[in-house]
Design a protein around this motif. Structure first.
Motif, PDB file in Angstrom:
ATOM      1  N   MET A 124      44.335  31.417  29.557  1.00 52.75           N
ATOM      2  CA  MET A 124      43.034  31.547  29.386  1.00 52.75           C
ATOM      3  C   MET A 124      42.259  31.577  30.571  1.00 52.75           C
ATOM      4  O   MET A 124      40.986  32.099  30.706  1.00 52.75           O
ATOM      5  CB  MET A 124      42.473  31.044  28.009  1.00 52.75           C
ATOM      6  CG  MET A 124      43.216  31.432  26.694  1.00 52.75           C
ATOM      7  SD  MET A 124      42.870  33.280  26.437  1.00 52.75           S
ATOM      8  CE  MET A 124      41.189  33.145  25.978  1.00 52.75           C
ATOM      9  N   VAL A 125      42.464  30.407  31.429  1.00 51.63           N
ATOM     10  CA  VAL A 125      41.495  30.197  32.496  1.00 51.63           C
ATOM     11  C   VAL A 125      42.148  30.573  33.884  1.00 51.63           C
ATOM     12  O   VAL A 125      41.830  30.280  34.937  1.00 51.63           O
ATOM     13  CB  VAL A 125      41.181  28.744  32.576  1.00 51.63           C
ATOM     14  CG1 VAL A 125      40.525  28.166  31.490  1.00 51.63           C
ATOM     15  CG2 VAL A 125      42.571  27.648  32.693  1.00 51.63           C
ATOM     16  N   VAL A 126      43.196  31.593  33.794  1.00 47.75           N
ATOM     17  CA  VAL A 126      43.837  31.906  35.072  1.00 47.75           C
ATOM     18  C   VAL A 126      42.710  32.588  35.892  1.00 47.75           C
ATOM     19  O   VAL A 126      42.886  32.509  37.201  1.00 47.75           O
ATOM     20  CB  VAL A 126      45.019  32.968  34.667  1.00 47.75           C
ATOM     21  CG1 VAL A 126      45.225  33.856  35.708  1.00 47.75           C
ATOM     22  CG2 VAL A 126      46.299  32.217  34.153  1.00 47.75           C
ATOM     23  N   PRO A 127      41.971  33.383  35.429  1.00 50.37           N
ATOM     24  CA  PRO A 127      40.871  33.925  36.524  1.00 50.37           C
ATOM     25  C   PRO A 127      40.233  32.985  37.044  1.00 50.37           C
ATOM     26  O   PRO A 127      39.954  33.196  38.496  1.00 50.37           O
ATOM     27  CB  PRO A 127      39.847  34.659  35.557  1.00 50.37           C
ATOM     28  CG  PRO A 127      40.858  35.178  34.088  1.00 50.37           C
ATOM     29  CD  PRO A 127      41.645  34.189  34.083  1.00 50.37           C
ATOM     30  N   ALA A 128      39.794  31.760  36.563  1.00 53.98           N
ATOM     31  CA  ALA A 128      38.954  30.915  37.199  1.00 53.98           C
ATOM     32  C   ALA A 128      39.893  30.183  38.039  1.00 53.98           C
ATOM     33  O   ALA A 128      39.445  29.820  39.136  1.00 53.98           O
ATOM     34  CB  ALA A 128      38.557  29.649  36.121  1.00 53.98           C
ATOM     35  N   LEU A 129      41.337  29.864  37.946  1.00 51.01           N
ATOM     36  CA  LEU A 129      42.053  29.384  38.662  1.00 51.01           C
ATOM     37  C   LEU A 129      42.373  30.347  39.939  1.00 51.01           C
ATOM     38  O   LEU A 129      42.252  29.566  41.231  1.00 51.01           O
ATOM     39  CB  LEU A 129      43.598  29.137  38.097  1.00 51.01           C
ATOM     40  CG  LEU A 129      43.599  28.059  36.723  1.00 51.01           C
ATOM     41  CD1 LEU A 129      44.765  28.207  36.499  1.00 51.01           C
ATOM     42  CD2 LEU A 129      43.080  26.875  37.251  1.00 51.01           C
ATOM     43  N   LEU A 130      42.337  31.516  39.663  1.00 53.96           N
ATOM     44  CA  LEU A 130      42.314  32.441  41.111  1.00 53.96           C
ATOM     45  C   LEU A 130      41.392  32.427  41.693  1.00 53.96           C
ATOM     46  O   LEU A 130      41.469  32.221  42.966  1.00 53.96           O
ATOM     47  CB  LEU A 130      42.774  33.604  40.525  1.00 53.96           C
ATOM     48  CG  LEU A 130      43.091  34.986  41.467  1.00 53.96           C
ATOM     49  CD1 LEU A 130      44.276  34.461  42.537  1.00 53.96           C
ATOM     50  CD2 LEU A 130      43.372  36.269  40.936  1.00 53.96           C
ATOM     51  N   THR A 131      40.078  32.406  41.216  1.00 54.52           N
ATOM     52  CA  THR A 131      38.778  32.553  42.069  1.00 54.52           C
ATOM     53  C   THR A 131      38.765  31.353  42.643  1.00 54.52           C
ATOM     54  O   THR A 131      38.470  31.302  44.069  1.00 54.52           O
ATOM     55  CB  THR A 131      37.897  32.523  40.800  1.00 54.52           C
ATOM     56  OG1 THR A 131      38.038  33.787  40.244  1.00 54.52           O
ATOM     57  CG2 THR A 131      36.405  32.675  41.720  1.00 54.52           C
ATOM     58  N   SER A 132      39.052  30.313  42.059  1.00 57.93           N
ATOM     59  CA  SER A 132      38.955  28.868  42.857  1.00 57.93           C
ATOM     60  C   SER A 132      39.756  28.797  43.995  1.00 57.93           C
ATOM     61  O   SER A 132      39.626  28.198  45.075  1.00 57.93           O
ATOM     62  CB  SER A 132      39.361  27.611  41.700  1.00 57.93           C
ATOM     63  OG  SER A 132      38.707  27.706  40.799  1.00 57.93           O
ATOM     64  N   PHE A 133      41.152  29.082  43.932  1.00 58.06           N
ATOM     65  CA  PHE A 133      42.078  29.242  44.915  1.00 58.06           C
ATOM     66  C   PHE A 133      41.494  30.082  46.086  1.00 58.06           C
ATOM     67  O   PHE A 133      41.582  29.394  47.214  1.00 58.06           O
ATOM     68  CB  PHE A 133      43.438  29.654  44.615  1.00 58.06           C
ATOM     69  CG  PHE A 133      44.373  29.862  45.666  1.00 58.06           C
ATOM     70  CD1 PHE A 133      44.990  29.091  46.159  1.00 58.06           C
ATOM     71  CD2 PHE A 133      44.600  31.156  46.146  1.00 58.06           C
ATOM     72  CE1 PHE A 133      46.107  29.168  47.108  1.00 58.06           C
ATOM     73  CE2 PHE A 133      45.435  31.504  47.260  1.00 58.06           C
ATOM     74  CZ  PHE A 133      46.252  30.412  47.688  1.00 58.06           C
ATOM     75  N   LEU A 134      41.016  31.160  45.886  1.00 56.82           N
ATOM     76  CA  LEU A 134      40.498  31.975  46.999  1.00 56.82           C
ATOM     77  C   LEU A 134      39.349  31.401  47.567  1.00 56.82           C
ATOM     78  O   LEU A 134      39.309  31.591  48.884  1.00 56.82           O
ATOM     79  CB  LEU A 134      40.193  33.392  46.209  1.00 56.82           C
ATOM     80  CG  LEU A 134      41.357  34.341  45.689  1.00 56.82           C
ATOM     81  CD1 LEU A 134      40.929  35.485  45.208  1.00 56.82           C
ATOM     82  CD2 LEU A 134      42.104  34.581  46.915  1.00 56.82           C
ATOM     83  N   ILE A 135      38.337  30.779  46.851  1.00 51.97           N
ATOM     84  CA  ILE A 135      37.338  30.085  47.454  1.00 51.97           C
ATOM     85  C   ILE A 135      37.645  29.146  48.365  1.00 51.97           C
ATOM     86  O   ILE A 135      37.208  28.732  49.400  1.00 51.97           O
ATOM     87  CB  ILE A 135      36.279  29.676  46.465  1.00 51.97           C
ATOM     88  CG1 ILE A 135      35.821  30.789  45.657  1.00 51.97           C
ATOM     89  CG2 ILE A 135      35.480  28.789  47.186  1.00 51.97           C
ATOM     90  CD1 ILE A 135      34.868  30.206  44.563  1.00 51.97           C
ATOM     91  N   LEU A 136      38.404  28.216  47.825  1.00 56.83           N
ATOM     92  CA  LEU A 136      38.936  27.111  48.687  1.00 56.83           C
ATOM     93  C   LEU A 136      40.007  27.660  50.123  1.00 56.83           C
ATOM     94  O   LEU A 136      39.907  26.881  51.091  1.00 56.83           O
ATOM     95  CB  LEU A 136      39.904  26.152  47.831  1.00 56.83           C
ATOM     96  CG  LEU A 136      39.002  25.034  47.335  1.00 56.83           C
ATOM     97  CD1 LEU A 136      38.068  25.363  46.412  1.00 56.83           C
ATOM     98  CD2 LEU A 136      40.229  23.850  46.696  1.00 56.83           C
ATOM     99  N   PHE A 137      40.691  28.501  49.763  1.00 52.74           N
ATOM    100  CA  PHE A 137      41.458  29.243  50.862  1.00 52.74           C
ATOM    101  C   PHE A 137      40.402  29.576  51.890  1.00 52.74           C
ATOM    102  O   PHE A 137      40.778  29.225  53.205  1.00 52.74           O
ATOM    103  CB  PHE A 137      42.154  30.556  50.357  1.00 52.74           C
ATOM    104  CG  PHE A 137      43.138  31.006  51.558  1.00 52.74           C
ATOM    105  CD1 PHE A 137      44.277  30.646  51.777  1.00 52.74           C
ATOM    106  CD2 PHE A 137      42.513  32.282  51.965  1.00 52.74           C
ATOM    107  CE1 PHE A 137      44.997  31.395  52.823  1.00 52.74           C
ATOM    108  CE2 PHE A 137      43.099  32.879  53.001  1.00 52.74           C
ATOM    109  CZ  PHE A 137      44.700  32.181  53.529  1.00 52.74           C
ATOM    110  N   VAL A 138      39.501  30.319  51.735  1.00 47.80           N
ATOM    111  CA  VAL A 138      38.491  30.657  52.621  1.00 47.80           C
ATOM    112  C   VAL A 138      37.765  29.641  53.149  1.00 47.80           C
ATOM    113  O   VAL A 138      37.507  29.369  54.552  1.00 47.80           O
ATOM    114  CB  VAL A 138      37.481  31.840  52.083  1.00 47.80           C
ATOM    115  CG1 VAL A 138      36.329  32.009  52.972  1.00 47.80           C
ATOM    116  CG2 VAL A 138      38.117  32.997  51.491  1.00 47.80           C
ATOM    117  N   GLU A 139      37.272  28.654  52.491  1.00 40.51           N
ATOM    118  CA  GLU A 139      36.517  27.408  52.856  1.00 40.51           C
ATOM    119  C   GLU A 139      37.737  26.752  53.937  1.00 40.51           C
ATOM    120  O   GLU A 139      37.118  26.232  55.059  1.00 40.51           O
ATOM    121  CB  GLU A 139      36.316  26.542  51.910  1.00 40.51           C
ATOM    122  CG  GLU A 139      35.200  27.121  50.748  1.00 40.51           C
ATOM    123  CD  GLU A 139      33.738  27.155  51.515  1.00 40.51           C
ATOM    124  OE1 GLU A 139      33.663  26.551  52.898  1.00 40.51           O
ATOM    125  OE2 GLU A 139      32.851  27.691  50.893  1.00 40.51           O
TER     126      GLU A 139
END
Length: 581
Positions: A213-228
């Motif tokens: 159920m929280v896969v979208p949040a996990l994916l978004t978090s990964f992308l944000i941290l990747f860019v940072e």
């Protein structure tokens, strides 16, 4: 019993829909001169803040030397820097998202002593200078570190990829924590009750219900941290060692050889994956939503009792808390002793140094921040108003451009400002602006630094304002306009008071971001305009960690005071709103 036959009902409903639609079209189609004036001001500001710096950077990157640098990084001798950057982003994304999930899960689903402490400790790295943790990690786990060598007798080499992963993941884990926790809190508790009634254990519920159920949040978090991780410059300079990444290569191209074309070419390479990830995060992952059965969460989560779930989560969360306490305890203690780990004599020399030589930097940083934050918040609100109320198609472009302030890596943006504003700006042969960046520029270069603060402060306020305006029924605006109020007056007197919390959030974030940023301004700081983060980096470079720790402590204290004041202001606003209701 229905009084109208079905076809007549459909006709009435269709008429009502058409009437509402026509009213909405009437509101958006006949835009007043004030709306066009606001649009012109916003476009002019975005051009100066983002368009001109990025355009100058792309032009420099398209030169012969810039293209040669791009080729060398992509397929040539410098490809290692690009590979290192991608590897670092991947590791930070995975580890930071995992820690964010564990802390968020513990916060939402578990009951344990120190739960509130876990929340504040997890957020603490977000309000500290980006390289504060790196300095403490070196002191603790370096070759002569307090823990690695003096406690265990091991000479660890913390420099390079391992140190960078720890420090950057620690710095940006709060972003993953807030993102995942927000989605967890919006899950419907009845789903977990249904899983329990069907005989699913709490461990299997974790893997078969919660995580999917929280896969979208996990994916978004990964992308944000990747860019940072891709964009971070300060930590690679402090703890990177020989592990070169694109951001540090850009810095060395400028500081080492003054090769602007090469730096611009490298910046273009860094810009591409960052924008690509931003587009994926905003327009693909953002559309992934979790639909619960009831639509609106009802009730509360039942605390998890299973030891097979509680023990691993609490152990990992405790290790995270211990790491944060040790690192920030080192920063606090390090400012009060001569040389931490070598001469632990109590002293106030570091704070006397900060007060004597850093008072100007503190005052200047605070002043520039207080100038930039309201402007950033105002632009964010105006962009949101145009996007939500007046330009629904063009608004997508406007929304995208406004968000570029956070999507463009700080190193790239700072280099763009240096290229764009180190010389006067000309238009059709006439001087439009004097030089804004550099020691000889207007205000000693402070204007360019304030502009960077504004550009970096817009995105969060913009998203908060868009969310706030979307929650206001457009018929409220239509009613005000039908009573004779202009569109601009309706916005000022009706919409703005209703989104006050979003405005306070925008100002708060802009202040926090401005006071702790270094990557985006490292190319445009000048001796005439001293900034605290730049002063801290100078002390770290000189090996005077005690002074750096004292600077960091003062900076964190200043940010905490500002956050406390804004929190109290928000509570007062909410209490006032409830009283009026």
């Amino acid at each position: 019993m229905n009084s109208l036959p079905l076809p007549q009902q459909e006709t009435a409903t269709a008429t009502l829909v058409r009437t509402r639609r026509s009213r909405r079209i009437h509101v958006t189609a006949h835009r007043s001169a004030g709306v066009w004036l606001v649009l012109a001001i916003v476009l002019a500001c975005l051009t100066l803040l983002l368009g001109l710096p990025v355009g100058k950077l792309l032009l420099a990157g398209a030169s012969a030397d810039g293209l040669a640098a791009i080729t060398a990084v992509v397929v040539g001798s410098d490809a290692r820097a690009l590979q290192n950057s991608l590897l670092l982003g991947l590791c930070v994304g995975i580890i930071g998202t995992a820690v964010g999930f564990i802390t968020a899960y513990a916060q939402v689903f578990l009951e344990f002593p120190g739960k509130r402490l876990l929340h504040w400790l997890t957020l603490l790295p977000l309000i500290s200078p980006p390289f504060a943790a790196a300095t403490a990690i070196i002191t603790l786990f370096g070759r002569r570190g307090l823990i690695s060598y003096q406690l265990f007798g091991i000479e660890l080499d913390i420099y390079g990829l391992p140190g960078l992963i720890i420090v950057i993941a620690m710095t940006f884990t709060p972003l993953a924590y807030m993102n995942i926790r927000g989605m967890m809190e919006n899950l419907d508790p009845s789903m977990f009750e249904a899983a329990a009634s069907l005989g699913l254990s709490e461990l299997r519920t974790l893997f078969r219900v919660t995580i999917p159920m929280v896969v979208p949040a996990l994916l978004t978090s990964f992308l944000i941290l990747f860019v940072e991780a891709l964009a971070d410059l300060a930590n690679p300079l402090v703890i990177g060692g020989d592990f070169r990444v694109l951001a540090s290569q850009i810095y060395f191209a400028i500081a080492g050889s003054g090769d602007i074309a090469k730096a611009a070419g490298l910046a273009v390479v860094l810009l591409v994956p960052s924008l690509l990830v931003f587009v994926i995060q905003k327009y693909w992952a953002g559309k992934k939503s979790v639909i619960t059965v009831s639509g609106k969460p009802a009730g509360a989560f039942r605390p998890i009792r299973s030891r097979s779930v509680r023990m691993p989560v609490l152990i990992l969360a405790s290790l995270w808390m211990a790491l944060v306490v040790i690192v920030f305890g080192t920063i606090l203690v390090g400012g009060f002793v001569s040389i931490l780990g070598v001469n632990n004599t109590f002293t106030l020399d570091h704070y006397e140094f900060v007060w004597r030589l850093g008072a100007d930097a503190m005052q200047t940083t605070l002043l520039m921040t207080l100038v930039a934050a309201p402007i950033a918040a105002a632009l964010a609100v105006l962009i949101a108003w145009l996007v939500v109320r007046h330009f629904q198609r063009f608004g997508r472009v406007l929304d995208f451009v406004g968000m570029l302030g956070s999507a463009i890596p700080g190193t790239v943006l700072g280099l763009g400002f240096a290229l764009a504003y180190s010389q006067p700006t000309y238009f059709l042969g006439a001087t439009v602006l004097p030089a804004l960046a550099g020691g000889l520029a207007v205000g000693g270069g402070s204007a360019a630094i304030i502009m960077v603060f504004i550009a970096r402060g817009i995105p969060t306020g913009q998203q908060a304002s868009i969310s706030g305006l979307k929650q206001i029924n457009p018929q409220v605006d239509e009613a005000a306009i039908s009573l004779g109020a202009g569109q601009l007056a309706t916005f000022v007197r009706v919409s703005l008071p209703l989104i006050t919390p979003a405005i306070v959030t925008a100002v708060t974030y802009a202040i926090t971001k401005s006071m702790t940023t270094i990557t985006a301004i490292i190319f445009i700081t000048t001796p005439q305009t001293k900034v605290m983060t730049s002063q801290i980096l100078d002390e770290v470079d000189a090996g005077r960690f005690g002074n750096a720790f004292a600077y960091c402590t003062v900076l964190i204290a200043m940010v905490l005071v500002i956050l406390t004041l804004t929190t109290l202001l928000l509570r007062r606003l909410n209490r006032s709103k409830r009283t009026k209701q």
